[in-house]
Design a protein around this motif. Structure first.
Motif, short mmCIF file in Angstrom:
data_model
loop_
_atom_site.label_atom_id
_atom_site.label_comp_id
_atom_site.label_asym_id
_atom_site.label_seq_id
_atom_site.Cartn_x
_atom_site.Cartn_y
_atom_site.Cartn_z
N ALA A 39 1.04 -1.38 0.06
CA ALA A 39 -0.01 -0.13 -0.23
C ALA A 39 0.86 1.27 -0.18
O ALA A 39 0.62 2.17 -0.69
N VAL A 40 1.91 1.26 1.00
CA VAL A 40 2.90 2.43 1.11
C VAL A 40 3.47 2.65 -0.37
O VAL A 40 3.59 3.92 -0.84
N GLU A 41 3.94 1.52 -1.05
CA GLU A 41 4.75 1.61 -2.11
C GLU A 41 3.87 2.20 -3.12
O GLU A 41 4.35 2.99 -4.03
N GLY A 42 2.80 1.86 -3.37
CA GLY A 42 1.75 2.22 -4.44
C GLY A 42 1.58 3.73 -4.15
O GLY A 42 1.46 4.53 -5.16
N LEU A 43 1.17 4.05 -2.85
CA LEU A 43 0.93 5.67 -2.51
C LEU A 43 2.11 6.42 -2.96
O LEU A 43 2.01 7.52 -3.55
N GLU A 44 3.11 6.08 -2.58
CA GLU A 44 4.72 6.86 -3.14
C GLU A 44 4.72 7.03 -4.42
O GLU A 44 5.05 7.76 -4.96
N PHE A 117 -10.93 -1.90 -2.68
CA PHE A 117 -10.79 -3.32 -3.49
C PHE A 117 -10.40 -4.19 -2.26
O PHE A 117 -9.95 -3.95 -1.02
N ALA A 118 -10.76 -5.39 -2.79
CA ALA A 118 -10.39 -6.60 -1.88
C ALA A 118 -9.87 -7.60 -2.64
O ALA A 118 -10.20 -7.96 -4.14
N LEU A 132 -3.82 -4.16 -8.09
CA LEU A 132 -5.14 -3.39 -7.71
C LEU A 132 -4.94 -2.34 -6.89
O LEU A 132 -5.46 -1.40 -6.97
N VAL A 133 -3.62 -2.09 -6.11
CA VAL A 133 -3.45 -0.92 -5.63
C VAL A 133 -3.16 0.05 -6.43
O VAL A 133 -3.79 1.32 -6.25
N ASN A 134 -2.37 -0.03 -7.70
CA ASN A 134 -2.32 1.05 -8.66
C ASN A 134 -3.67 1.42 -9.17
O ASN A 134 -3.79 2.79 -9.60
#
Length: 181
Positions: A39-44, A117-118, A132-134
């Motif tokens: 999650a953090v990697e995608g956010l950054e 998303f799940a 999914l994160v992106n």
């Protein structure tokens, strides 16, 4: 982050230390810390950075709940963005993320946001989660832009005192605003 159904607030080190059981059948548990890292990697990658976070574990570390407050680009004072992350090792729910300006995650399994998303814990879940994160963050970008435009419109709009009074009265009559007595 709401913890009232047996969950305990913990620090990130406790999340990292939570044991991940071995796969059983088609269920492949994903470490809580790995879900959070994705999650953090995608956010950054999207230019959003975590400024603070809260983490909770429940059911002897089998369930994880986290809330991440994010930078918002050029308009941090106008509205905030939040990411909620949850994960389980006991098949109670899928790994998931909720994003938006109004996000809720609770140890009673409540989970909501403007973008969610799940993903079930199956053999290829770790391969699918970055996409999914992106994808979710792409939808968050659209939400962020519409929110920025709406707030800019509010800032540019001028109202006379009579217009403001009439708007407040109508909102109170429609029970959008409470009637202060």
């Amino acid at each position: 982050l709401m913890l009232h159904a047996g969950g305990q607030q913990v620090d990130f080190e406790a999340v990292q230390a939570a044991a991940t059981p071995d796969p059983v059948g088609s269920h492949y548990p994903i470490p809580h810390a790995r879900i959070l890292e994705l999650a953090v990697e995608g956010l950054e990658q999207q230019g959003l950075h975590v400024v603070s976070g809260e983490h909770g574990l429940a059911h002897d570390g089998m369930r994880y709940f986290g809330l991440l407050n994010l930078t918002n680009g050029s308009n941090n004072d106008d509205f905030g963005l939040v990411a909620a992350v949850r994960n389980t090792h006991d098949k109670t729910f899928s790994a998931g993320m909720a994003l938006g300006s109004r996000v809720f995650v609770c140890d009673n399994l409540a989970f909501s946001g403007e973008v969610t998303f799940a993903r079930k814990h199956t053999r290829f879940a770790l391969q699918d989660l970055p996409r999914l994160v992106n994808d979710s963050l792409g939808r968050l970008g659209t939400l962020k832009r519409s929110q920025e435009m709406r707030i800019a419109g509010y800032k540019d709009a001028e109202m006379t005192d009579d217009q403001a009074y009439a708007t407040i009265v109508r909102a109170t009559m429609a029970r959008v605003l409470p009637n202060a007595r």
